[in-house]
Write an enzyme that holds these catalytic residues in place. Structure first.
Site, short mmCIF file in Angstrom:
data_model
loop_
_atom_site.label_atom_id
_atom_site.label_comp_id
_atom_site.label_asym_id
_atom_site.label_seq_id
_atom_site.Cartn_x
_atom_site.Cartn_y
_atom_site.Cartn_z
N GLU A 172 -20.51 36.99 -24.18
CA GLU A 172 -20.97 36.14 -23.07
C GLU A 172 -22.27 36.69 -22.48
O GLU A 172 -22.38 36.91 -21.27
CB GLU A 172 -19.88 35.99 -22.00
N GLU A 299 -12.51 33.08 -27.68
CA GLU A 299 -11.77 32.99 -26.42
C GLU A 299 -11.44 31.52 -26.19
O GLU A 299 -12.34 30.68 -26.12
CB GLU A 299 -12.59 33.53 -25.24
O1 AHR Z 1 -10.64 36.29 -20.92
C1 AHR Z 1 -11.11 36.60 -19.64
C2 AHR Z 1 -12.63 36.57 -19.54
O2 AHR Z 1 -13.11 35.29 -19.74
C3 AHR Z 1 -13.39 37.41 -20.55
O3 AHR Z 1 -13.50 38.73 -20.19
C4 AHR Z 1 -14.73 36.77 -20.58
O4 AHR Z 1 -15.39 36.93 -21.81
C5 AHR Z 1 -14.43 35.32 -20.23
O5 AHR Z 1 -15.28 34.84 -19.25
#
Ligand code: AHR
Length: 496
Positions: A172, A299
């Site tokens: 990110e 994610e």
């Molecule tokens: O999964 C929780 C968080 O969500 C992670 O650390 C991040 O990459 C995303 O914003």
């Protein structure tokens, strides 16, 4: 509802890694989650909870991403090696400012993956780490020869290198990983990845940080810039998408107390994953028509308000049949797009967001989402085949039935279906075209949308046999009839 499956019409291989997971140094995922330490009274092997490891082996967990998430871009791996009592204590600024004493580091992560039998996926620090640090981490893990990092590894008790395939170059980086503009990150990616080297026989699959997405901001520009500037230097590009019942990050809603309207909103948001894969996939196709580069959805999952009385930074939420339906529909989407989606990692493994496992001291439960991964595991490594269902709508724009079909290496046909309706059964007339097959067995996960497992009743929701299938086989086709109950997921297997 007519459901046509054509096993002779073979499509892409469903990569095993689509069924992957993610473990971050966040809340009680690692500490007080999967890692309890060797001195814990909770049964463990080298500090890893035995009950959790066994549960993950049972679903054939293929890959585990670590150490973050946002944590990855503040993680300095050398803090987490050497004698534990001498490891650096740092502040976990992303997740509640708690002390991180680095008890769980590289050796422990590799041990965990070894016990589970899954591939490690290490996410490097580009946001606040140096190029040298990233280069040395890969050398430390994988170099088989005499080298400064290989020697250090041996001093710390591991002479042999580990094998490491998946490596993420930042996380990110448009947000918590450095707030970079796409052009700036693309240049950083090109530079950092140069030093992510292949040592000995080890071959790294380099994952470039891809877009963070939402329905309002699918962020296609990020993908365009990455593909234009760095396509030749990556094997995979990540994509992050979380499902919220509402559009408001400050009031996401309860994980367990919700009505029908919120249920369907959640499903509708989850199904937006299909639009994202198509949209980002179309951009990737322009630069990479042969689909060499994998889309790595590292994610995904539901995100609600935390459970009452828990630390708001720890992201601990319960998990109901609604989550199971989100997981089933999303995994069916990934299967259908397995020509481009090569890996996916639900967030997260234990006690965080859409977790597969929840713990409370020595107690442990498997969530409805865990049972979906169990139900779908036969798709891992199988070949997607053509399938079409003539489904109507359940409500609020959500289709009633989601499905995917694959053929495994032994020629068995695997169908996974989810009836997303809360109140309508789905009568299915299945036609398996040009194949005489017999029904082998089936399993079902079903319950009220709000139903979940608790530490007092951990087996409330779990997979059960599903045999109510009327099957007739002709010379060159197979027909079957069955009804999917409301709010259910079903796996059926057929063999020749
Ligand atoms: O999964 C929780 C968080 O969500 C992670 O650390 C991040 O990459 C995303 O914003």
């Amino acid at each position: 509802m007519r459901y046509l499956v054509q096993p002779e019409f073979r499509k892409s291989i469903i990569s095993r890694e689509i069924y992957g997971n993610f473990a971050e140094h966040l809340g009680r995922c690692i500490y007080d989650g999967v890692y309890v330490g060797e001195d814990s009274p909770i049964p463990n092997r080298k500090g890893m909870r035995t009950d959790i490891v066994e549960a993950l082996k049972a679903i054939r967990l293929p890959v585990l991403r670590w150490p973050g998430g946002c944590f990855a871009d503040e993680y300095h791996w050398m803090d987490g090696i050497g004698p534990r009592e001498r490891r650096k204590r740092i502040v976990n600024s992303n997740w509640g400012g708690v002390v991180e004493d680095n008890r769980f580091g590289t050796h422990e992560f590799m041990e965990l993956c070894g016990q589970i039998g899954c591939q490690p996926y290490v996410n490097g620090n580009l946001g606040s780490g140096t190029v040298q640090e990233m280069q040395q981490w890969v050398e430390y893990i994988t170099c088989p020869d005499e080298s400064p990092m290989a020697n250090l590894r041996a001093q710390n008790g591991r002479a042999r290198p580990w094998s490491l395939k998946y490596f993420g170059v930042g996380n990110e980086n448009w947000g918590c990983g450095g707030n970079m503009r796409p052009e700036f990150y693309a240049d950083q990616y090109r530079r950092y990845q140069t030093f992510v080297r292949n040592y000995g026989q080890n071959r790294i699959y380099k994952i470039c940080c891809g877009p963070g997405t939402s329905e309002d901001a699918p962020n296609y520009e990020w993908t365009e810039v990455m593909m234009k500037q760095a396509a030749g230097m990556m094997d995979g590009m990540s994509l992050h998408y979380y499902t919220l019942p509402t559009e408001n990050w400050n009031r996401k809603g309860s994980a367990t107390a919700f009505g029908a309207s919120e249920y369907y909103d959640t499903l509708r948001h989850a199904l937006f994953m299909e639009t994202l894969i198509r949209g980002h996939g179309a951009i990737m196709d322009r630069y990479d028509p042969d689909k060499r580069i994998g889309l790595v959805v590292d994610e995904w999952g539901t995100w609600y308000d935390v459970e009452e009385g828990t630390n708001p930074h720890f992201l601990y939420q319960q998990n109901t049949m609604r989550d199971a339906m989100v997981a089933a529909a999303t995994l069916n989407i990934f299967n259908h797009h397995s020509d481009r989606v090569r890996m996916a990692n639900i967030a997260q493994l234990v006690n965080v967001l859409q977790a597969l496992v929840l713990t409370d001291g020595e107690k442990m439960l498997l969530t409805p989402t865990y049972y979906i991964f169990d139900l779908f595991k036969e798709h891992q490594g199988a070949t997607l085949v053509e399938s079409t269902i003539h489904t109507g709508r359940a409500a609020q724009g959500v289709p009633q039935v989601s499905e995917s079909a694959s053929v495994d290496k032994d020629g068995r046909l695997i169908l996974t279906m989810a009836n997303l309706s809360l109140d309508q059964g789905a009568p299915i007339e299945l036609l398996i075209d040009q194949a005489a097959m017999k029904f082998e067995n089936g399993e079902i996960l079903t319950g009220q949308a709000q139903a979940h497992n608790t530490f007092e009743a951990p087996d409330n929701i779990k997979n059960r046999p599903f045999e109510a299938v009327k099957c007739s086989r002709q010379a060159d086709e197979t027909r079957a009839e069955f009804v999917l109950p409301p709010c259910s997921a079903v796996r059926l297997s057929f063999s020749k």
